[in-house]
Scaffold this motif. Structure first.
Motif, short mmCIF file in Angstrom:
data_model
loop_
_atom_site.label_atom_id
_atom_site.label_comp_id
_atom_site.label_asym_id
_atom_site.label_seq_id
_atom_site.Cartn_x
_atom_site.Cartn_y
_atom_site.Cartn_z
N VAL A 177 0.76 -1.16 0.12
CA VAL A 177 -0.60 0.11 -0.15
C VAL A 177 0.94 1.44 0.32
CG1 VAL A 177 -1.39 1.15 0.90
CG2 VAL A 177 -1.57 -1.29 1.12
N ILE A 178 0.88 2.02 -1.07
CA ILE A 178 1.27 2.84 -1.41
C ILE A 178 0.82 4.22 -0.79
CG2 ILE A 178 3.34 1.48 -2.77
CD1 ILE A 178 2.31 3.30 -4.83
N ALA A 179 0.08 5.13 -0.45
CA ALA A 179 -0.64 5.51 -0.49
C ALA A 179 -2.46 5.42 -0.27
CB ALA A 179 -0.45 7.02 -1.78
N PHE A 180 -2.79 6.73 0.29
CA PHE A 180 -4.34 6.12 0.39
C PHE A 180 -5.34 7.74 0.30
CE2 PHE A 180 -2.89 7.63 5.09
CZ PHE A 180 -3.60 8.89 5.36
N ARG A 181 -6.45 7.24 0.65
CA ARG A 181 -6.82 8.60 0.33
C ARG A 181 -8.75 8.84 1.36
NH1 ARG A 181 -11.34 9.73 -2.78
NH2 ARG A 181 -10.53 8.31 -4.35
N HIS A 182 -8.74 9.23 2.12
CA HIS A 182 -10.06 9.69 3.15
C HIS A 182 -11.19 9.69 1.82
CE1 HIS A 182 -8.14 10.09 7.03
NE2 HIS A 182 -7.03 11.21 6.07
N ALA A 183 -12.33 8.63 2.20
CA ALA A 183 -13.69 8.77 1.75
C ALA A 183 -14.27 10.75 1.52
CB ALA A 183 -15.13 8.38 2.36
N ASP A 202 -12.61 4.20 2.82
CA ASP A 202 -10.89 5.00 2.20
C ASP A 202 -10.69 4.48 1.01
OD1 ASP A 202 -11.49 6.53 4.27
OD2 ASP A 202 -10.18 5.00 5.22
N VAL A 203 -9.37 4.91 0.01
CA VAL A 203 -9.39 4.01 -1.35
C VAL A 203 -8.04 3.87 -1.11
CG1 VAL A 203 -8.58 4.82 -3.13
CG2 VAL A 203 -10.74 5.66 -2.12
N LEU A 204 -7.23 2.91 -0.81
CA LEU A 204 -6.18 2.53 -1.01
C LEU A 204 -5.25 2.40 -2.35
CD1 LEU A 204 -6.17 -0.31 2.10
CD2 LEU A 204 -6.18 2.51 1.98
N VAL A 205 -4.07 3.08 -2.42
CA VAL A 205 -3.43 2.81 -3.91
C VAL A 205 -2.03 1.18 -3.31
CG1 VAL A 205 -1.68 2.95 -5.50
CG2 VAL A 205 -3.32 5.22 -4.17
N LEU A 206 -2.71 -0.03 -3.96
CA LEU A 206 -1.19 -1.07 -3.95
C LEU A 206 -0.67 -0.58 -4.98
CD1 LEU A 206 -4.19 -3.59 -3.35
CD2 LEU A 206 -3.44 -2.20 -2.25
#
Length: 219
Positions: A177-183, A202-206
């Motif tokens: 997981v390199i990044a995330f974004r709140h809903a 939440d959005v995770l970037v894999l």
């Protein structure tokens, strides 16, 4: 979009048609919609189904069958108003996975506020990437890290209340997981803390090999 399924594309201009064609090449059945008869004619020999219709009309989308699709891309040209109306129509029809091409930062913010899970800003993305490659010799392209290395955004659902340490994705799936974004937010946060509890939406970037990244289907 790892499974070969039916995908809707609204707006068959340069970006929409190119994306629809690429999805077709990957084995997806694409349902295209555009109000411009020239765009419709151009797409008829390439896509599985093409309709000339006004996507800002909810009834038109329902008649075409968009209520039965769970994946739709919206690329309505330079009209922010049309894009927003189309999104509201899709949400009213129950479409859950919506990708929208944004035409400005203001448009991008509005889309996130509407609850659109995936917003694409291709011009800004390409410009940012090129600027950094020119200014910083040796920097990698996002998709230039090696053969078959990809990133994937996923929306948190079943993982609500868990943290990255519990999930142990690196050892379980061989992804990072390199990044995330709140809903509801537009900005990504990088290098997420291992003990941060995830919230719904939440959005995770894999990041990882395609096969590893795409095997994660419950999240």
């Amino acid at each position: 979009m790892s499974d070969n399924t039916e995908v809707g594309v609204i707006g068959l201009g340069k970006f929409g048609f190119s994306l629809a064609s690429a999805l077709t090449d990957l084995g997806h059945e694409v349902v295209g919609v555009d109000f411009n008869p020239e765009n419709v004619r151009k797409a008829q020999d390439v896509l599985a189904q093409v309709y000339q219709a006004d996507a800002t009309d909810e009834k038109a989308l329902k008649q075409i069958g968009f209520a039965d699709l769970d994946k739709v891309i919206v690329s309505t040209g330079d009209s922010m108003e049309a894009s927003i109306l189309v999104v509201l129509n899709l949400q009213a029809l129950g479409v859950e996975k919506i990708w929208v091409k944004a035409i400005s930062e203001e448009h991008e913010r509005v889309l996130y506020k509407l609850g659109v899970p995936f917003v694409v800003f291709p011009e800004a993305f390409v410009a940012f990437q090129l600027a950094h490659r020119l200014a910083t010799p040796g920097i990698h392209e996002y998709f230039g890290l090696g053969n078959d290395v990809v990133t994937r955004e996923i929306i948190v659902d079943a993982w609500v209340g868990k943290d990255l340490r519990e999930l142990n994705l690196t050892n379980t799936y061989h992804v990072q997981v390199i990044a995330f974004r709140h809903a509801g937010e537009a900005e990504f946060h990088f290098v997420p803390q291992a003990d941060r509890k995830m919230k719904e939406g939440d959005v995770l970037v894999l990041l990882g090999k395609t096969q590893d990244v795409m095997q994660i289907d419950k999240f």
